[in-house]
Design a protein around this motif. Sequence first.
Motif: not given
Length: 141
Positions: A73-74, A89-90, A106, A114, A77, A116-119, A92
Motif C-alpha cells: 500500500l505504501e 491516487k490509490l 491504513l 494516507q 500510494a 493519497n489513498i481512498k478506501l 482501494v
Amino acid sequence: MNKDLRKNIDLLIVQFWKRGYMTVSRRFGTYLPEPAKVGTFDVDIVARHKDDYAIGINLTESDFIDDKIISKLEYLATRRTKFTNRKVKLFVGVSNKYFKNAKRLLEHLELEVQKNIKLFQIVDKIFPAARRRKESNVLFS
C-alpha cells in the motif's frame, strides 16, 4: 473465484466513474488492455481524469494474511507520474467483511501516504422488490 474478482473490479470502476475518472486499463476486461505491473505489484485498474492518474486495487482475504500488505500500500500510494511528477491516487476496494481491518492497516501508514489513498467498501447493491401499485379507478382508457 475469477467471477468474484471480475465483479469486484467492475464495482470499483463504478467508484472511479463517480469521481470523473476514465478507465485506461483494467484486469479481466474485454476491450481494454491489462494494466502493467507497478514495481513488482499487480494492479487492477489504471484510470485518468484530465492530467491526474489513479491506480485501483481490490484487497481480498489472502491480502490481509500477507505480511507485505503495508509495504504494498505504501509503495503504490507514493507513485508519481513520469514526466509531470504528479501524485498518483490509490483507490482501494475492500469487501464489507474486511473494511475495518483495512482502516486499521491504513492507520499504520504515514499521514502523507494516507491522504493519497481512498478506501471504498465494495458492496453489490441489491434493490428491494418493486412495490405493487393499488389498482385504482381509471379515468382514461
